[in-house]
Write a protein that holds these residues in place. Structure first.
Motif, mmCIF file in Angstrom:
data_model
loop_
_atom_site.group_PDB
_atom_site.id
_atom_site.type_symbol
_atom_site.label_atom_id
_atom_site.label_comp_id
_atom_site.label_asym_id
_atom_site.label_seq_id
_atom_site.Cartn_x
_atom_site.Cartn_y
_atom_site.Cartn_z
ATOM 1 N N VAL A 17 0.286 -1.220 -15.666
ATOM 2 C CA VAL A 17 -0.182 -0.076 -14.894
ATOM 3 C C VAL A 17 -0.572 -0.514 -13.490
ATOM 4 O O VAL A 17 -0.254 0.152 -12.509
ATOM 5 C CB VAL A 17 -1.370 0.605 -15.619
ATOM 6 C CG1 VAL A 17 -2.000 1.672 -14.747
ATOM 7 C CG2 VAL A 17 -0.914 1.188 -16.935
ATOM 8 N N LEU A 18 -1.241 -1.652 -13.388
ATOM 9 C CA LEU A 18 -1.661 -2.156 -12.080
ATOM 10 C C LEU A 18 -0.466 -2.512 -11.208
ATOM 11 O O LEU A 18 -0.456 -2.207 -10.005
ATOM 12 C CB LEU A 18 -2.563 -3.377 -12.256
ATOM 13 C CG LEU A 18 -3.095 -4.002 -10.980
ATOM 14 C CD1 LEU A 18 -3.965 -2.996 -10.223
ATOM 15 C CD2 LEU A 18 -3.879 -5.256 -11.279
ATOM 16 N N VAL A 19 0.556 -3.108 -11.793
ATOM 17 C CA VAL A 19 1.759 -3.473 -11.030
ATOM 18 C C VAL A 19 2.451 -2.216 -10.510
ATOM 19 O O VAL A 19 2.865 -2.152 -9.351
ATOM 20 C CB VAL A 19 2.716 -4.325 -11.889
ATOM 21 C CG1 VAL A 19 4.079 -4.457 -11.237
ATOM 22 C CG2 VAL A 19 2.114 -5.687 -12.139
ATOM 23 N N ARG A 20 2.564 -1.192 -11.356
ATOM 24 C CA ARG A 20 3.185 0.059 -10.913
ATOM 25 C C ARG A 20 2.370 0.719 -9.810
ATOM 26 O O ARG A 20 2.914 1.238 -8.842
ATOM 27 C CB ARG A 20 3.351 1.016 -12.093
ATOM 28 C CG ARG A 20 4.498 0.665 -12.966
ATOM 29 C CD ARG A 20 4.852 1.779 -13.898
ATOM 30 N NE ARG A 20 3.708 2.593 -14.250
ATOM 31 C CZ ARG A 20 3.495 3.127 -15.420
ATOM 32 N NH1 ARG A 20 4.349 2.949 -16.384
ATOM 33 N NH2 ARG A 20 2.425 3.859 -15.652
ATOM 34 N N TYR A 21 1.045 0.717 -9.957
ATOM 35 C CA TYR A 21 0.188 1.304 -8.929
ATOM 36 C C TYR A 21 0.327 0.554 -7.606
ATOM 37 O O TYR A 21 0.464 1.162 -6.542
ATOM 38 C CB TYR A 21 -1.274 1.299 -9.372
ATOM 39 C CG TYR A 21 -2.206 1.731 -8.282
ATOM 40 C CD1 TYR A 21 -2.343 3.073 -7.968
ATOM 41 C CD2 TYR A 21 -2.926 0.804 -7.540
ATOM 42 C CE1 TYR A 21 -3.178 3.488 -6.952
ATOM 43 C CE2 TYR A 21 -3.759 1.198 -6.523
ATOM 44 C CZ TYR A 21 -3.892 2.541 -6.225
ATOM 45 O OH TYR A 21 -4.708 2.938 -5.223
ATOM 46 N N ALA A 22 0.285 -0.778 -7.659
ATOM 47 C CA ALA A 22 0.388 -1.574 -6.438
ATOM 48 C C ALA A 22 1.744 -1.378 -5.765
ATOM 49 O O ALA A 22 1.824 -1.294 -4.531
ATOM 50 C CB ALA A 22 0.169 -3.052 -6.756
ATOM 51 N N THR A 23 2.798 -1.268 -6.553
ATOM 52 C CA THR A 23 4.125 -1.040 -5.994
ATOM 53 C C THR A 23 4.203 0.316 -5.304
ATOM 54 O O THR A 23 4.685 0.428 -4.174
ATOM 55 C CB THR A 23 5.197 -1.129 -7.099
ATOM 56 O OG1 THR A 23 5.117 -2.423 -7.702
ATOM 57 C CG2 THR A 23 6.582 -0.913 -6.543
ATOM 58 N N THR A 26 2.103 0.291 -2.078
ATOM 59 C CA THR A 26 2.760 -0.469 -1.016
ATOM 60 C C THR A 26 3.892 0.337 -0.386
ATOM 61 O O THR A 26 4.015 0.392 0.849
ATOM 62 C CB THR A 26 3.298 -1.801 -1.572
ATOM 63 O OG1 THR A 26 2.205 -2.546 -2.105
ATOM 64 C CG2 THR A 26 4.001 -2.605 -0.497
ATOM 65 N N LEU A 27 4.704 0.963 -1.227
ATOM 66 C CA LEU A 27 5.801 1.774 -0.699
ATOM 67 C C LEU A 27 5.282 2.963 0.109
ATOM 68 O O LEU A 27 5.843 3.299 1.162
ATOM 69 C CB LEU A 27 6.698 2.246 -1.834
ATOM 70 C CG LEU A 27 7.503 1.158 -2.536
ATOM 71 C CD1 LEU A 27 8.233 1.732 -3.743
ATOM 72 C CD2 LEU A 27 8.468 0.494 -1.573
ATOM 73 N N ALA A 28 4.214 3.585 -0.335
ATOM 74 C CA ALA A 28 3.633 4.703 0.409
ATOM 75 C C ALA A 28 3.085 4.247 1.753
ATOM 76 O O ALA A 28 3.239 4.928 2.779
ATOM 77 C CB ALA A 28 2.534 5.364 -0.415
ATOM 78 N N ARG A 29 2.454 3.071 1.781
ATOM 79 C CA ARG A 29 1.895 2.548 3.034
ATOM 80 C C ARG A 29 3.014 2.210 4.023
ATOM 81 O O ARG A 29 2.901 2.491 5.220
ATOM 82 C CB ARG A 29 1.079 1.306 2.721
ATOM 83 C CG ARG A 29 0.286 0.789 3.856
ATOM 84 C CD ARG A 29 -0.846 1.726 4.122
ATOM 85 N NE ARG A 29 -2.041 1.210 3.563
ATOM 86 C CZ ARG A 29 -3.216 1.347 4.120
ATOM 87 N NH1 ARG A 29 -3.337 2.009 5.243
ATOM 88 N NH2 ARG A 29 -4.272 0.862 3.558
ATOM 89 N N ILE A 30 4.095 1.628 3.531
ATOM 90 C CA ILE A 30 5.241 1.304 4.391
ATOM 91 C C ILE A 30 5.861 2.576 4.951
ATOM 92 O O ILE A 30 6.189 2.656 6.140
ATOM 93 C CB ILE A 30 6.280 0.467 3.619
ATOM 94 C CG1 ILE A 30 5.734 -0.930 3.357
ATOM 95 C CG2 ILE A 30 7.599 0.386 4.373
ATOM 96 C CD1 ILE A 30 6.570 -1.750 2.395
#
Length: 76
Positions: A17-23, A26-30
């Motif tokens: 869950v944490l990996v999916r959230y971080a991904t 990150t994509l939203a920030r980019i």
């Protein structure tokens, strides 16, 4: 009394869950940063005015600044 129904999906690990959230974060920030940069470059190309580009840059960062100030003032 009957037992509760079995879950239909297996439990996910907290790491997955944490990996999916971080991904996703990150994509939203980019995407957010890229859109702001593209808008500023488009304004500079269309108007040839650095002042317009600067105002647009300030306008795109203003919501983040206001949110940070409001968050900080609500904790005080």
């Amino acid at each position: 009394m009957s037992p509760p129904p079995a879950p239909t999906r297996p439990e996910q690990s907290s790491r997955g869950v944490l990996v999916r959230y971080a991904t996703a974060a990150t994509l939203a920030r980019i995407a957010d940063g890229s859109a702001a940069t593209a808008l500023i470059l488009l304004a500079l190309e269309r108007t040839d005015s650095a002042a317009i580009g600067g105002l647009l840059a300030a306008a795109t960062t203003l919501p983040h600044l206001v949110a940070a100030l409001l968050s900080r003032s609500s904790r005080a």
